[in-house]
Write a protein that holds these residues in place. Structure first.
Motif, PDB file in Angstrom:
ATOM      1  N   GLU A  90       0.820  -1.135  -0.027  1.00  6.71           N
ATOM      2  CA  GLU A  90       0.028  -0.032   0.031  1.00  6.71           C
ATOM      3  C   GLU A  90       1.009   1.193  -0.059  1.00  6.71           C
ATOM      4  O   GLU A  90       0.505   2.320  -0.536  1.00  6.71           O
ATOM      5  CB  GLU A  90      -0.951   0.121   1.249  1.00  6.71           C
ATOM      6  N   LEU A  91       2.038   1.166   0.961  1.00  2.15           N
ATOM      7  CA  LEU A  91       2.760   2.551   0.779  1.00  2.15           C
ATOM      8  C   LEU A  91       3.629   2.833  -0.469  1.00  2.15           C
ATOM      9  O   LEU A  91       3.562   3.720  -1.102  1.00  2.15           O
ATOM     10  CB  LEU A  91       3.895   2.134   1.668  1.00  2.15           C
ATOM     11  N   LYS A  92       3.715   1.528  -1.132  1.00  4.85           N
ATOM     12  CA  LYS A  92       4.469   1.658  -2.452  1.00  4.85           C
ATOM     13  C   LYS A  92       3.537   2.495  -3.540  1.00  4.85           C
ATOM     14  O   LYS A  92       3.810   3.022  -4.311  1.00  4.85           O
ATOM     15  CB  LYS A  92       4.863   0.107  -3.145  1.00  4.85           C
ATOM     16  N   LYS A  93       2.183   1.843  -3.479  1.00  7.10           N
ATOM     17  CA  LYS A  93       1.226   2.505  -4.322  1.00  7.10           C
ATOM     18  C   LYS A  93       1.183   4.018  -4.237  1.00  7.10           C
ATOM     19  O   LYS A  93       0.890   4.650  -5.080  1.00  7.10           O
ATOM     20  CB  LYS A  93      -0.205   1.814  -3.855  1.00  7.10           C
ATOM     21  N   LYS A  94       1.040   4.337  -2.935  1.00  7.66           N
ATOM     22  CA  LYS A  94       0.878   5.580  -2.668  1.00  7.66           C
ATOM     23  C   LYS A  94       2.082   6.557  -3.040  1.00  7.66           C
ATOM     24  O   LYS A  94       1.827   7.837  -3.121  1.00  7.66           O
ATOM     25  CB  LYS A  94       0.413   5.968  -1.073  1.00  7.66           C
ATOM     26  N   SER A  95       3.171   5.980  -2.999  1.00  7.22           N
ATOM     27  CA  SER A  95       4.745   6.650  -3.298  1.00  7.22           C
ATOM     28  C   SER A  95       4.860   6.918  -4.773  1.00  7.22           C
ATOM     29  O   SER A  95       5.642   7.623  -5.169  1.00  7.22           O
ATOM     30  CB  SER A  95       5.592   6.166  -2.689  1.00  7.22           C
ATOM     31  N   LYS A  96       3.747   6.278  -5.680  1.00 11.39           N
ATOM     32  CA  LYS A  96       4.027   6.342  -7.106  1.00 11.39           C
ATOM     33  C   LYS A  96       3.521   7.735  -7.895  1.00 11.39           C
ATOM     34  O   LYS A  96       2.635   8.300  -7.322  1.00 11.39           O
ATOM     35  CB  LYS A  96       3.353   5.111  -7.771  1.00 11.39           C
TER      36      LYS A  96
END
Length: 96
Positions: A90-96
């Protein structure tokens, strides 16, 4: 390595006393000792102040500090690792 262990390692390598760091944080020495032993959590502002005082990366200390907070919250959960993997995604998705 836990936050308190890293702080102790840095403090000792620089020949500093607990009371010196405690004074810098404007707390008493017994309180600082508890932070170093992992019996008490440092506040975010204290982590930043310690990084400056000890001449280390703020990111390094914040990473260890946050890791300890996460571990404290999930250590007794059977789904802890799965939850951490999900949170990472989820954090990776938000950092894109």
């Amino acid at each position: 390595m836990h936050f308190g262990e890293r702080i102790k390692e840095l403090r000792e390598s620089q020949g500093l006393l607990q009371r010196q760091l405690a004074a810098n944080l404007e707390i008493d020495t017994p309180m600082f000792s508890k932070i170093e032993r992992g019996e008490r959590n440092a506040k975010r502002e204290q982590v930043i102040a310690l990084a400056k005082f000890l001449n280390v990366s703020e990111d390094e200390l914040l990473t260890i500090w946050l890791s300890d907070k996460i571990i404290d919250n999930v250590r007794d959960e059977t789904a802890a690792l799965a939850a951490l993997k999900h949170a990472e995604q989820e954090l990776k998705k938000k950092s894109k």
